[in-house]
Design an enzyme around this catalytic site. Structure first.
Site, mmCIF file in Angstrom:
data_model
loop_
_atom_site.group_PDB
_atom_site.id
_atom_site.type_symbol
_atom_site.label_atom_id
_atom_site.label_comp_id
_atom_site.label_asym_id
_atom_site.label_seq_id
_atom_site.Cartn_x
_atom_site.Cartn_y
_atom_site.Cartn_z
ATOM 1 N N ASN A 105 -58.446 -31.559 -100.188
ATOM 2 C CA ASN A 105 -59.390 -30.848 -100.878
ATOM 3 C C ASN A 105 -60.701 -31.765 -101.162
ATOM 4 O O ASN A 105 -60.473 -32.756 -101.931
ATOM 5 C CB ASN A 105 -58.772 -30.796 -102.466
ATOM 6 C CG ASN A 105 -59.710 -30.069 -103.477
ATOM 7 O OD1 ASN A 105 -60.708 -29.316 -103.070
ATOM 8 N ND2 ASN A 105 -59.036 -29.356 -104.585
ATOM 9 N N ARG A 163 -58.848 -26.677 -98.364
ATOM 10 C CA ARG A 163 -59.363 -25.907 -99.284
ATOM 11 C C ARG A 163 -60.802 -25.710 -99.337
ATOM 12 O O ARG A 163 -61.392 -26.674 -99.445
ATOM 13 C CB ARG A 163 -58.995 -26.723 -100.686
ATOM 14 C CG ARG A 163 -59.314 -25.679 -101.897
ATOM 15 C CD ARG A 163 -59.226 -26.253 -103.414
ATOM 16 N NE ARG A 163 -59.324 -25.379 -104.504
ATOM 17 C CZ ARG A 163 -60.292 -25.547 -105.234
ATOM 18 N NH1 ARG A 163 -60.756 -26.687 -105.725
ATOM 19 N NH2 ARG A 163 -60.570 -24.752 -106.185
ATOM 20 N N HIS A 184 -59.935 -19.478 -107.722
ATOM 21 C CA HIS A 184 -58.503 -20.135 -108.231
ATOM 22 C C HIS A 184 -57.387 -19.104 -107.551
ATOM 23 O O HIS A 184 -56.303 -18.887 -108.094
ATOM 24 C CB HIS A 184 -58.128 -19.886 -109.650
ATOM 25 C CG HIS A 184 -58.745 -20.960 -110.769
ATOM 26 N ND1 HIS A 184 -59.156 -20.617 -112.086
ATOM 27 C CD2 HIS A 184 -59.095 -22.053 -110.642
ATOM 28 C CE1 HIS A 184 -59.915 -21.501 -112.613
ATOM 29 N NE2 HIS A 184 -59.963 -22.709 -111.634
ATOM 30 N N ARG A 243 -67.087 -24.571 -119.902
ATOM 31 C CA ARG A 243 -67.928 -23.275 -119.444
ATOM 32 C C ARG A 243 -67.814 -22.147 -120.656
ATOM 33 O O ARG A 243 -66.924 -22.097 -121.298
ATOM 34 C CB ARG A 243 -67.538 -22.828 -118.363
ATOM 35 C CG ARG A 243 -67.599 -23.508 -117.136
ATOM 36 C CD ARG A 243 -67.003 -22.777 -115.801
ATOM 37 N NE ARG A 243 -66.954 -23.852 -114.721
ATOM 38 C CZ ARG A 243 -65.926 -23.846 -114.057
ATOM 39 N NH1 ARG A 243 -64.769 -23.134 -114.334
ATOM 40 N NH2 ARG A 243 -65.881 -24.906 -113.053
ATOM 41 N N GLU A 258 -51.104 -25.470 -105.736
ATOM 42 C CA GLU A 258 -52.106 -24.956 -104.616
ATOM 43 C C GLU A 258 -51.857 -25.679 -103.366
ATOM 44 O O GLU A 258 -51.926 -25.129 -102.343
ATOM 45 C CB GLU A 258 -53.498 -25.326 -105.491
ATOM 46 C CG GLU A 258 -53.824 -24.427 -106.301
ATOM 47 C CD GLU A 258 -55.046 -24.895 -107.367
ATOM 48 O OE1 GLU A 258 -54.648 -25.713 -108.227
ATOM 49 O OE2 GLU A 258 -56.038 -24.334 -107.107
#
Ligand code: AMP
Length: 394
Positions: free
Chosen positions: A10, A90, A178, A240, A377
């Site tokens: 990643n 990823r 996601h 956020r 993941e």
């Protein structure tokens, strides 16, 4: 050829995370990351119950990746590079085109470059990792797109109420993110629910970490998700804002803020941090007696509850809610606060199980099953890498 060891990468803007997974045993051999590339970088990794952290000289991604590959040898998790059978990368954005894991070719690299327009903060760094590792390792490399799981959402979920031309010309639509996490935890949940002989068709997966997204999973497929064209949309998150009226942007422009400044504030200084004025870390807020911290937590829970309610209506029912990621996996208090809103649908939480972060946290007679499933993941990326290579004759 037997595919055994898969290196999962990643590659972010200043951090590269890695894991080597023995996919036959579904077991991680080593995991780690190089952080702060170009600015006092360190490598951190753990294997065989040992943890290592040291300073490294990594001016750029190429040096960092070479250090990572050498660390696999030094730690003796492999004896030779030839023991790495494939690499799974990823990649944040695959646009509308890439909704399946894809073996990386020069054409795919061009596509990822093209979609950098849609994910300017992520795709260029993901691509760096791909291009460099293709030079270092002569093994098949596969891209797993974070948007892919949401690639088959129906039009009514992914289109915005803007003129259709915006979608046709510029591909402005909900993409969702996601995806690898939502896919992994929904698959795991379905396996568990089937074993328990519980209903598993209508699930809401809640990835609640610093970034947050919720997905409506109908018959194993994503039919709606809370993040949109970018990861800014949806529920209130760590830093956020989540969704807000876009007319506020023009209003603030007139008050002297540029659009770039506003989007930056909405991404980095809003959410739990902006409301509490203290921190974006839920652990800190949960301990605080400050009124603004309480308000931030209440707004956070409320925004998640609204999405779960909307998705229950969208799927015409709700069989299970799955919690994952930092807050979802570890905060029994937040899970309790969320689930309390669904008592009216027959969701009952077992406090003992919830406090222990058990996999099933609802009572036996609860009409809706609530589950806590740690996301993985990297394992999902490795599984999909193996799957796509198995299918392809090489
Ligand atoms: P993630 O992005 O999945 O790594 O999640 C990070 C967030 O998880 C952090 O910002 C923390 O707020 C939160 N977190 C981790 N552990 C706990 C915990 N025990 N209780 C509450 N929040 C937690």
């Amino acid at each position: 050829m037997i595919i055994k060891n898969i290196l999962v990468i990643n590659s972010g803007s200043s951090t590269i995370k890695f894991q080597l997974i023995d996919i036959c045993k579904k077991k991680r051999k080593i995991r780690g990351m190089v952080e702060r590339i170009g600015n006092n970088p360190v490598i951190e990794y753990d294997f065989d119950g040992r943890k290592v952290k040291r300073k490294v000289k990594a001016k750029n991604h190429e040096e960092a990746l070479k250090i990572i590959i050498n660390c696999l040898l030094k730690s003796k998790v492999i004896k030779d590079f030839s023991e790495i059978d494939a690499v799974g990368h990823r990649v944040v954005h695959g646009g509308e085109k890439h909704i399946k894991p894809t073996i990386i070719t020069n054409r795919i690299i061009k596509d990822i470059e093209k979609f950098s327009d849609l994910a300017p903060l992520h795709n260029p760094s993901n691509l760096k990792g791909i291009i460099i590792l293709r030079k270092i390792l002569n093994v098949p490399q596969v891209a797993i797109f974070d948007t892919a799981f949401h690639g088959n959402m129906p039009k009514e979920s992914y289109l915005y109420g803007l003129p259709l031309e915006f979608y046709k010309k510029f591909k402005i639509r909900r993409y969702g993110f996601h995806g690898t996490s939502h896919k992994y935890v929904s698959r795991e949940a379905i396996k568990i629910l089937k074993k328990m002989k519980k209903s598993y068709k209508k699930i809401v997966t809640c990835h609640i970490g610093n970034g947050i997204s919720l997905t409506a999973v109908l018959n194993g497929k994503s039919v709606d998700t809370s993040m949109g064209f970018t990861p800014l949309e949806g529920v209130l998150m760590g830093t956020r804002s989540g969704s807000f009226d876009p007319a506020i942007i023009e209003f603030l422009n007139k008050k002297g803020y540029t659009t770039k400044e506003i989007i930056d504030i909405a991404n980095k200084k809003s959410g739990l941090l902006g409301i509490s004025g203290i921190n974006n870390d839920m652990r800190v807020l949960l301990k605080s007696k400050n009124e603004r911290a309480k308000l931030a937590i209440n707004m956070f829970v409320y925004s998640i509850v609204k999405y779960i309610g909307a998705y229950a209506a969208a799927m015409n029912g709700l069989d299970a809610i799955v919690f994952t990621a930092g807050i979802g996996e570890h905060s029994s208090k937040i899970r309790r606060m969320i689930c309390d809103h669904f008592k009216f649908l027959g969701l009952n939480i077992d406090d003992k199980k919830n406090n222990k972060n058990n996999i099933i946290i609802s009572t036996k007679d609860s009409k809706i099953t609530a589950l806590v499933i740690p996301t993985n993941e990297e394992l999902q990326i490795a599984l999909e890498t193996k799957e796509v290579l198995k299918k392809t004759k090489r």
